[in-house]
Design a protein around this motif. Structure first.
Motif, PDB file in Angstrom:
ATOM      1  N   ILE A  52     117.854 100.471  73.127  1.00 39.44           N
ATOM      2  CA  ILE A  52     117.250 100.628  71.865  1.00 39.44           C
ATOM      3  C   ILE A  52     117.797  99.501  70.989  1.00 39.44           C
ATOM      4  CG2 ILE A  52     116.810 101.815  69.872  1.00 39.44           C
ATOM      5  CD1 ILE A  52     117.242 104.369  71.791  1.00 39.44           C
ATOM      6  N   GLN A  53     116.595  98.553  70.550  1.00 40.55           N
ATOM      7  CA  GLN A  53     117.066  97.518  69.472  1.00 40.55           C
ATOM      8  C   GLN A  53     116.495  97.659  68.181  1.00 40.55           C
ATOM      9  OE1 GLN A  53     117.663  94.136  71.936  1.00 40.55           O
ATOM     10  NE2 GLN A  53     118.150  92.873  70.304  1.00 40.55           N
ATOM     11  N   GLU A  54     117.120  97.538  66.990  1.00 41.06           N
ATOM     12  CA  GLU A  54     116.553  97.927  65.653  1.00 41.06           C
ATOM     13  C   GLU A  54     117.202  96.692  64.643  1.00 41.06           C
ATOM     14  OE1 GLU A  54     115.816 102.514  66.102  1.00 41.06           O
ATOM     15  OE2 GLU A  54     117.201 101.749  64.674  1.00 41.06           O
ATOM     16  N   VAL A  55     116.164  96.498  63.786  1.00 45.23           N
ATOM     17  CA  VAL A  55     116.635  95.743  62.541  1.00 45.23           C
ATOM     18  C   VAL A  55     116.830  96.376  61.200  1.00 45.23           C
ATOM     19  CG1 VAL A  55     116.271  93.653  61.143  1.00 45.23           C
ATOM     20  CG2 VAL A  55     115.520  93.740  63.647  1.00 45.23           C
ATOM     21  N   ILE A  56     117.876  96.380  60.782  1.00 43.56           N
ATOM     22  CA  ILE A  56     118.023  97.034  59.423  1.00 43.56           C
ATOM     23  C   ILE A  56     117.798  96.051  58.180  1.00 43.56           C
ATOM     24  CG2 ILE A  56     119.571  98.389  57.773  1.00 43.56           C
ATOM     25  CD1 ILE A  56     120.191  98.361  61.570  1.00 43.56           C
ATOM     26  N   VAL A  57     116.763  96.116  57.538  1.00 47.59           N
ATOM     27  CA  VAL A  57     116.513  95.200  56.374  1.00 47.59           C
ATOM     28  C   VAL A  57     117.291  95.987  55.377  1.00 47.59           C
ATOM     29  CG1 VAL A  57     114.620  94.002  55.071  1.00 47.59           C
ATOM     30  CG2 VAL A  57     114.410  94.744  57.500  1.00 47.59           C
ATOM     31  N   GLU A  58     118.173  95.149  54.754  1.00 44.24           N
ATOM     32  CA  GLU A  58     118.874  95.495  53.351  1.00 44.24           C
ATOM     33  C   GLU A  58     118.648  95.586  52.168  1.00 44.24           C
ATOM     34  OE1 GLU A  58     122.274  94.121  56.524  1.00 44.24           O
ATOM     35  OE2 GLU A  58     122.053  93.083  54.813  1.00 44.24           O
ATOM     36  N   SER A  59     117.337  95.053  51.877  1.00 45.30           N
ATOM     37  CA  SER A  59     116.665  95.054  50.416  1.00 45.30           C
ATOM     38  C   SER A  59     115.444  94.371  50.497  1.00 45.30           C
ATOM     39  CB  SER A  59     117.780  93.855  49.617  1.00 45.30           C
ATOM     40  OG  SER A  59     116.834  93.621  48.230  1.00 45.30           O
ATOM     41  N   PRO A  60     114.501  94.733  49.656  1.00 43.91           N
ATOM     42  CA  PRO A  60     113.193  94.323  49.645  1.00 43.91           C
ATOM     43  C   PRO A  60     113.319  92.923  48.721  1.00 43.91           C
ATOM     44  CG  PRO A  60     113.494  95.902  48.110  1.00 43.91           C
ATOM     45  CD  PRO A  60     114.688  96.106  48.754  1.00 43.91           C
ATOM     46  N   GLN A  61     114.376  92.472  48.326  1.00 43.81           N
ATOM     47  CA  GLN A  61     114.665  91.344  47.575  1.00 43.81           C
ATOM     48  C   GLN A  61     115.273  90.002  48.705  1.00 43.81           C
ATOM     49  OE1 GLN A  61     113.506  91.106  44.557  1.00 43.81           O
ATOM     50  NE2 GLN A  61     112.778  93.278  44.585  1.00 43.81           N
ATOM     51  N   HIS A  62     114.829  89.160  48.406  1.00 41.05           N
ATOM     52  CA  HIS A  62     115.191  87.897  49.295  1.00 41.05           C
ATOM     53  C   HIS A  62     116.600  87.643  49.141  1.00 41.05           C
ATOM     54  CE1 HIS A  62     114.040  85.145  52.478  1.00 41.05           C
ATOM     55  NE2 HIS A  62     114.762  84.213  51.895  1.00 41.05           N
ATOM     56  N   VAL A  63     117.559  88.114  49.376  1.00 43.73           N
ATOM     57  CA  VAL A  63     118.743  87.842  49.215  1.00 43.73           C
ATOM     58  C   VAL A  63     119.317  87.461  50.637  1.00 43.73           C
ATOM     59  CG1 VAL A  63     119.441  89.328  47.280  1.00 43.73           C
ATOM     60  CG2 VAL A  63     119.859  90.178  49.658  1.00 43.73           C
ATOM     61  N   ARG A  64     120.298  86.555  50.645  1.00 49.28           N
ATOM     62  CA  ARG A  64     120.910  85.852  51.980  1.00 49.28           C
ATOM     63  C   ARG A  64     122.060  86.554  52.673  1.00 49.28           C
ATOM     64  NH1 ARG A  64     120.927  79.876  51.621  1.00 49.28           N
ATOM     65  NH2 ARG A  64     122.064  80.164  49.814  1.00 49.28           N
ATOM     66  N   SER A  65     122.591  87.418  51.912  1.00 53.81           N
ATOM     67  CA  SER A  65     124.026  87.962  52.304  1.00 53.81           C
ATOM     68  C   SER A  65     124.284  89.299  51.777  1.00 53.81           C
ATOM     69  CB  SER A  65     125.114  87.110  51.968  1.00 53.81           C
ATOM     70  OG  SER A  65     126.351  87.575  52.360  1.00 53.81           O
ATOM     71  N   PHE A  66     125.135  90.294  52.738  1.00 56.71           N
ATOM     72  CA  PHE A  66     125.356  91.325  52.465  1.00 56.71           C
ATOM     73  C   PHE A  66     126.181  91.379  50.925  1.00 56.71           C
ATOM     74  CE2 PHE A  66     127.854  95.241  52.202  1.00 56.71           C
ATOM     75  CZ  PHE A  66     127.116  96.140  53.005  1.00 56.71           C
ATOM     76  N   ALA A  67     127.055  90.314  50.735  1.00 60.67           N
ATOM     77  CA  ALA A  67     127.770  90.028  49.521  1.00 60.67           C
ATOM     78  C   ALA A  67     126.764  90.055  48.195  1.00 60.67           C
ATOM     79  CB  ALA A  67     128.477  88.759  49.550  1.00 60.67           C
ATOM     80  N   GLN A  68     125.687  89.713  48.366  1.00 64.11           N
ATOM     81  CA  GLN A  68     124.723  89.439  47.513  1.00 64.11           C
ATOM     82  C   GLN A  68     123.830  90.714  47.137  1.00 64.11           C
ATOM     83  OE1 GLN A  68     122.484  86.302  48.758  1.00 64.11           O
ATOM     84  NE2 GLN A  68     123.717  84.750  47.821  1.00 64.11           N
ATOM     85  N   LEU A  69     124.041  91.905  47.975  1.00 66.28           N
ATOM     86  CA  LEU A  69     123.428  93.103  47.704  1.00 66.28           C
ATOM     87  C   LEU A  69     123.802  93.572  46.443  1.00 66.28           C
ATOM     88  CD1 LEU A  69     123.345  94.431  51.277  1.00 66.28           C
ATOM     89  CD2 LEU A  69     121.319  93.511  50.006  1.00 66.28           C
ATOM     90  N   PRO A  70     122.799  94.592  45.641  1.00 62.37           N
ATOM     91  CA  PRO A  70     123.174  95.557  44.681  1.00 62.37           C
ATOM     92  C   PRO A  70     124.167  96.495  45.243  1.00 62.37           C
ATOM     93  CG  PRO A  70     121.182  94.885  44.396  1.00 62.37           C
ATOM     94  CD  PRO A  70     121.427  94.366  45.814  1.00 62.37           C
ATOM     95  N   GLU A  71     125.177  97.004  44.620  1.00 60.90           N
ATOM     96  CA  GLU A  71     125.998  98.006  45.299  1.00 60.90           C
ATOM     97  C   GLU A  71     125.047  99.129  45.911  1.00 60.90           C
ATOM     98  OE1 GLU A  71     128.862  99.574  42.469  1.00 60.90           O
ATOM     99  OE2 GLU A  71     129.891  97.676  42.552  1.00 60.90           O
TER     100      GLU A  71
END
Length: 339
Positions: free
Chosen positions: A110-129
């Motif tokens: 099984i292979q899945e993608v986790i999209v971390e934000s609807p905003q176009h951020v480029r890194s986990f470091a840029q995500l809101p908490e």
């Protein structure tokens, strides 16, 4: 080890691989600073409003949204990977090998993608908490759901960030690959952890944490739940390991408080890496207990952060050794100072 103390050959205390720590007297971390890539002009399929470009999600967070018409807002989506390395078909029988030299079995999973934000951020470091926390909740929820399905033995959660780390899209996302077999590196960790326990009657991981905290020079962060440090035999500059303080083998069993602290600690470490190296490519991955292995105090789930700022060259490929031009002691000091 200080930058002027000379080169060292170090051995990883669990798996035994060897690393040449070859930090020259005049070396500077700035040599690994990367150039931030230009934003892509293509229509990003992971951005909010472009849901028609992807398959319907298998999980959406926050929970309780009605996403039947793809119009409700979301923060994290889990999608089937439309370019999988593993076949989604699970044959009932496993064919027998016809030769000891040329063995093969179906690569099902099984292979899945986790999209971390609807905003176009480029890194986990840029995500809101909030998005960082929801991403780790999604990891755990999908891991436990796949466990319940009963078709796979192991789930590898990981993130490729930047082209040098294997990412084909710049929108911040991570991946899940579930396999019918336990990967060799996990088998090696489990076997070495068990051997250490049988020899000492103690947990390797608990002793490792105690040793790192006692030494202190490679520790980046420690609290009552988690410890983060640059491992003694770091394979690359700024490699980081994050471990739970308690003996917990299964990432799927981490409670909500620990999961939240882990997400925020990882985000903090990646923020510091980006300050030190100007948006480097990196991978992070989670090692956890296989589904068919009884939970044991011998093992700890853990997170590894691997900045992709050097490449393996001829010596490394020829010998199986790693060459790291920055000592983990110095890397940890730099990351601590960037807090």
């Amino acid at each position: 080890m200080s930058p002027s103390s000379g080169n060292e050959l170090r051995r990883d205390p669990l798996l035994g691989f060897q690393v040449v720590v070859a930090e020259g007297r005049e070396s500077r971390p700035q040599q690994w600073k990367s150039t931030s890539p230009a934003p892509s002009a293509m229509r990003c399929p992971f951005c909010g409003g472009h849901e028609d470009a992807t398959p319907h999600e298998r999980l959406v967070l926050p929970q309780g949204l009605n996403r039947q018409n793809d119009q409700e807002p979301w923060e994290v989506r889990v999608l089937p990977n439309i370019y999988p390395s593993l076949s989604p078909h699970f044959p009932d029988s496993v064919p027998q090998a016809v030769s000891p030299f040329f063995e093969s079995v179906a690569a099902s999973g099984i292979q899945e993608v986790i999209v971390e934000s609807p905003q176009h951020v480029r890194s986990f470091a840029q995500l809101p908490e909030q998005n960082a926390i929801l991403t780790f909740q999604a990891y755990q929820m999908r891991l436990n759901a796949i466990r319940e399905e009963g078709r796979c033995r192991y789930v590898q959660l990981f993130k490729n960030n930047g082209p040098a780390a294997g990412a084909s899209l710049e929108h911040s996302h991570s991946q899940l690959m579930a396999t019918r077999y336990v990967p060799p590196i996990i088998e090696q960790e489990l076997a070495a952890s068990k051997a250490y326990y049988e020899k000492t009657k103690r947990s390797f991981w608990s002793d490792l944490i105690e040793s790192e905290l006692s030494d202190g020079i490679r520790v980046i962060h420690a609290d009552d739940q988690l410890v983060a440090f640059c491992p003694y035999a770091s394979r690359m500059p700024f490699e980081v390991t994050i471990l739970p303080r308690s003996s917990q083998a299964d990432f799927g069993e981490a409670n909500s408080t620990l999961l939240e602290q882990l997400a925020l600690l990882l985000r903090s470490i990646l923020v510091r890496l980006e300050k030190a190296l100007n948006f480097p490519a990196y991978n992070y991955l989670i090692h956890t207990l296989p589904f068919d292995t009884f939970s044991t105090d011998h093992y700890h789930w853990h997170v590894e952060v691997l900045p992709r700022v050097t490449v393996r060259a001829g010596f490394e490929w020829g010998t199986g050794l790693y060459v790291n031009p920055l000592s983990p002691e110095r890397a940890a000091r730099i990351l601590r100072e960037l807090l």
